[in-house]
Write an enzyme that holds these catalytic residues in place. Sequence first.
Site, PDB file in Angstrom:
ATOM      1  N   ARG A  88      22.201   6.537 -36.356  1.00  0.00           N
ATOM      2  CA  ARG A  88      21.297   7.237 -35.438  1.00  0.00           C
ATOM      3  C   ARG A  88      19.877   7.245 -35.994  1.00  0.00           C
ATOM      4  NH1 ARG A  88      26.094   9.637 -34.430  1.00  0.00           N
ATOM      5  NH2 ARG A  88      26.817   9.041 -32.356  1.00  0.00           N
ATOM      6  N   ASP A 145      27.093   2.370 -34.834  1.00  0.00           N
ATOM      7  CA  ASP A 145      27.258   3.274 -33.696  1.00  0.00           C
ATOM      8  C   ASP A 145      26.514   2.687 -32.512  1.00  0.00           C
ATOM      9  OD1 ASP A 145      27.609   5.741 -32.088  1.00  0.00           O
ATOM     10  OD2 ASP A 145      28.223   6.582 -34.006  1.00  0.00           O
ATOM     11  N   HIS A 184      31.739   4.067 -29.432  1.00  0.00           N
ATOM     12  CA  HIS A 184      30.506   4.032 -30.235  1.00  0.00           C
ATOM     13  C   HIS A 184      30.196   2.593 -30.629  1.00  0.00           C
ATOM     14  CE1 HIS A 184      29.804   8.324 -30.355  1.00  0.00           C
ATOM     15  NE2 HIS A 184      31.068   8.522 -30.632  1.00  0.00           N
ATOM     16  N   ASP A 208      36.635   7.941 -32.613  1.00  0.00           N
ATOM     17  CA  ASP A 208      36.254   9.172 -31.918  1.00  0.00           C
ATOM     18  C   ASP A 208      35.573   8.880 -30.584  1.00  0.00           C
ATOM     19  OD1 ASP A 208      34.202   8.004 -33.516  1.00  0.00           O
ATOM     20  OD2 ASP A 208      32.950   9.757 -33.113  1.00  0.00           O
ATOM     21  N   GLU A 209      35.686   9.822 -29.692  1.00  0.00           N
ATOM     22  CA  GLU A 209      34.883   9.908 -28.471  1.00  0.00           C
ATOM     23  C   GLU A 209      34.820   8.604 -27.672  1.00  0.00           C
ATOM     24  OE1 GLU A 209      31.696  13.346 -29.567  1.00  0.00           O
ATOM     25  OE2 GLU A 209      31.173  11.364 -30.327  1.00  0.00           O
ATOM     26  N   PHE A 254      26.610  19.491 -41.158  1.00  0.00           N
ATOM     27  CA  PHE A 254      25.342  20.008 -41.678  1.00  0.00           C
ATOM     28  C   PHE A 254      24.138  19.669 -40.793  1.00  0.00           C
ATOM     29  CE2 PHE A 254      26.841  20.211 -46.412  1.00  0.00           C
ATOM     30  CZ  PHE A 254      27.693  21.247 -46.076  1.00  0.00           C
ATOM     31  N   TRP A 260      25.350  14.051 -39.708  1.00  0.00           N
ATOM     32  CA  TRP A 260      25.031  13.266 -38.507  1.00  0.00           C
ATOM     33  C   TRP A 260      23.523  13.319 -38.336  1.00  0.00           C
ATOM     34  CZ3 TRP A 260      28.730  10.267 -36.994  1.00  0.00           C
ATOM     35  CH2 TRP A 260      30.058  10.647 -37.184  1.00  0.00           C
TER      36      TRP A 260
HETATM   37  C1  ACM Z   1      32.395  12.971 -34.444  1.00  0.00           C
HETATM   38  O1  ACM Z   1      31.647  13.905 -34.734  1.00  0.00           O
HETATM   39  N1  ACM Z   1      32.347  12.431 -33.240  1.00  0.00           N
HETATM   40  C2  ACM Z   1      33.359  12.440 -35.383  1.00  0.00           C
END
Ligand code: ACM
Length: 812
Positions: free
Chosen positions: A193, A222, A289, A352-353, A445, A494
């Site tokens: 990101r 990502d 992602h 994920d997602e 965090f 993140w």
């Molecule tokens: C995540 O925070 N999508 C692993």
Amino acid sequence: MKSVSTGRSSAQGGPVRRSTAGRLGLVIGWAMAMLATPVLTRAGQAPPLPLIPMPAQVERHDGRFEITGDTVLSVPTGDTAALAAVQDLAARLQHTRSLKLGVRQESTASPHAIRVALTSDAPVTEPEGYALTVDGDGISLTARDSAGLFYGAMTLWQLLTPDDRHGAVAVPAMSVRDWPRFRWRGLMLDSARHFQSVDTVKHLLDAMAEHKLNVFHWHLTDDQGWRLQITRYPELTTTGAWRTPPGAGAHGEPARYGGFYTQAQVRDIVAYASARHITVVPELDMPGHAQAAVAAYPDRVGVTGARPPVSVDWGVNPYLYATHAGSLAFIDNVLDEVMTLFPSTYIHVGGDEAIKDQWKASPAVQAQMKQLGIKTEDAMQSWFIDQVGKYLEKHGRRLIGWDEILEGGLPASASVMSWRGTQGAIDAARLGHDVVLAPGGSLYFDHLQSLRADEPNGRYDVLPLKTVYAFDPIDRSLTAAQAGHVLGTEATLWSEFLPSAWHIDHALFPRIDAFSEVAWSMPAQRDWPGFLTRLAPQLQRYRALGIPYADSAFAVDITLDGSVDATLSSGKARIALGNQVDDGSAGYGQIHYSTDGSEPTPASARYAGPFDLGLPATVRARAFAADGTALAATRSRRFDDESLRTLSSIELRPCPDGDSGLRLPLLPDLAAPDTPVYNADIFRACKIYPAARLDGIGAIRVDAARLPRNFGLAHDQVKVIGYPRATPFGELEVRLDSCDGAVLTRLPLPAGDALGTRLNLRGDLPAQSGQHDLCMRFTAPSNGPLYAIGTVQLIPTAKPAVSHLSSGKTEP
Ligand code: ACM
């Protein structure tokens, strides 16, 4: 938490300047009472040792060892592990406190030395453990493995720092036996990101080593960028590493954003980590992602074959990897290079997602599912992950993924990293899979650290230090055998809202300290008040190292104790002081304050309870440790007519039905920490000014911002609420009592769509009396820019007649 679409609590607004606390550089005149004063010897009386994370066992003894310029670091001839540990220690001591100790390789240890040795009969048998003994004759550090020696040297470094006296130093006599509670003590960095320099990555590896953390989980791919050079597929980085953010080219921002790590840089980082006993676990996120990969090779790995841009939308985007043999072969080829670069047993594959719209819509994927006898897209994800897991297994590696990989049935080969709370880990451990706990509510965090107006970018909810400290990776419901599957725990950085190295440091320090005790220390050693006491010398180390840590836990909140109304009519403010750690139990951090404009010191008035001041007044306040060292930067607040009628971030409330709160910088991808930040709600551009006293108020002024609306909301898009507008660009609408109440004013939004723009909106209000909530909402089109409120000021019709209410000079 990568998704922006989870329901979150109150977002509050206000453009602020970030605290400069912690960026003070080298602080001269440190007072380090722990080492400077004679050590008391009876248990309970000795000052706590300045150690984080707290060792498993510490015994204090009478006496101390004096280190002088003649003290040497002695290692047995040929003991390369000991030599590496002491060389690191010597360099650290010289750098951080100008203590220059010689290193000697010798068959018989010098007297009065710091002796370090790798030995199979070291008294601590646990992996990564060490034993450290200090008495009047010297210091002895032994371990059975090189990691243990390294960690013992880190403990020694903490015992020798900080101190203001360059030269002689005394270490109290003691015996330490220490080893980790968990073998996976991780920190995740999202380099997709936002992209970090190699130096920033190494700085994080150093911080990990100092906190005895040993797994660097590196999120390298990502939707918004592919950051790892793959020689076989150059487009992954020539195309996939670059994006064109909204507003690019404006405000002096570069027209494109990105970067990637060359394989040579990766090898350098892996070696740097290895020298610090850190394993680098790379993450290639799949099947979701995946937008940057699809942007690079739409025909090889895309589901539809169409080429999207590299995403600029945070959150959940629809692009998935295709599931056909060619796509899997591409992934295998990438993994071949990944496995060459990263010696880690574990390879993280995300999982994920991944919303499955593309797979649902694809005749090819549906046909393949039918042929495989797979009924659901979630089960198809399990099959896909299992293909990758089997490939890794064939090469002696193991797959780990986020807890969504449980959803379609967990492949036998998989380990699970639980982020959506802890249930994924509990379920997987019960199924006999190894797990790592990284729950968002405790260990993400990128969440805000306070509701202070000087808080930088971040995500709601607030994740304060104490919540991190309180996390226990072993859920009580697990049997001993199931608990044995808990490899450990991991904190994450993140980076959607952490655009610079400054933001990363601010997010990480000192929450990493709390986390290190979660990951390393034994439950019996966990002690919040004791931790806070040990944190004071740690913050001194950070100041010496120039690390811009967050002082949110200790920063003094200066609040009005009573109503604005009563304050304005009496001309007297009742003022309360407090901070996050002053919860009445720990009693840590004494607050001192001044009302004469002077800088508070430990000699200033000590706060003992709310006090009264005539208006106008300015309060400055600061918390100090018992030894007089400051724990946070001074905070200041002025109380006068104008400030009492102005609400900033802390005081605005979310509109009913909750919100999805983010605190956003005015400009995207901004590296400067001093940009104003605004609290925004992605789903409803609405805020409440609570309990406004409207008698004599004739106008309202709102500081607002026009921000990029770049959020991938996937199926939550339907939650975005638009309000009817009366003019082409919409208005800021102010309603009485509730969002269904009478419209008091509509302040038209200016034409244009330039992002990162501050708007100063002002309008007259019809006369009202009494106390009312004000609902303020933007009616701009919900498919255009995002509008966010900063501060709101209510302006009296005429200057108040009473002289004490005239606002004095405003603070610089
Ligand atoms: C995540 O925070 N999508 C692993």
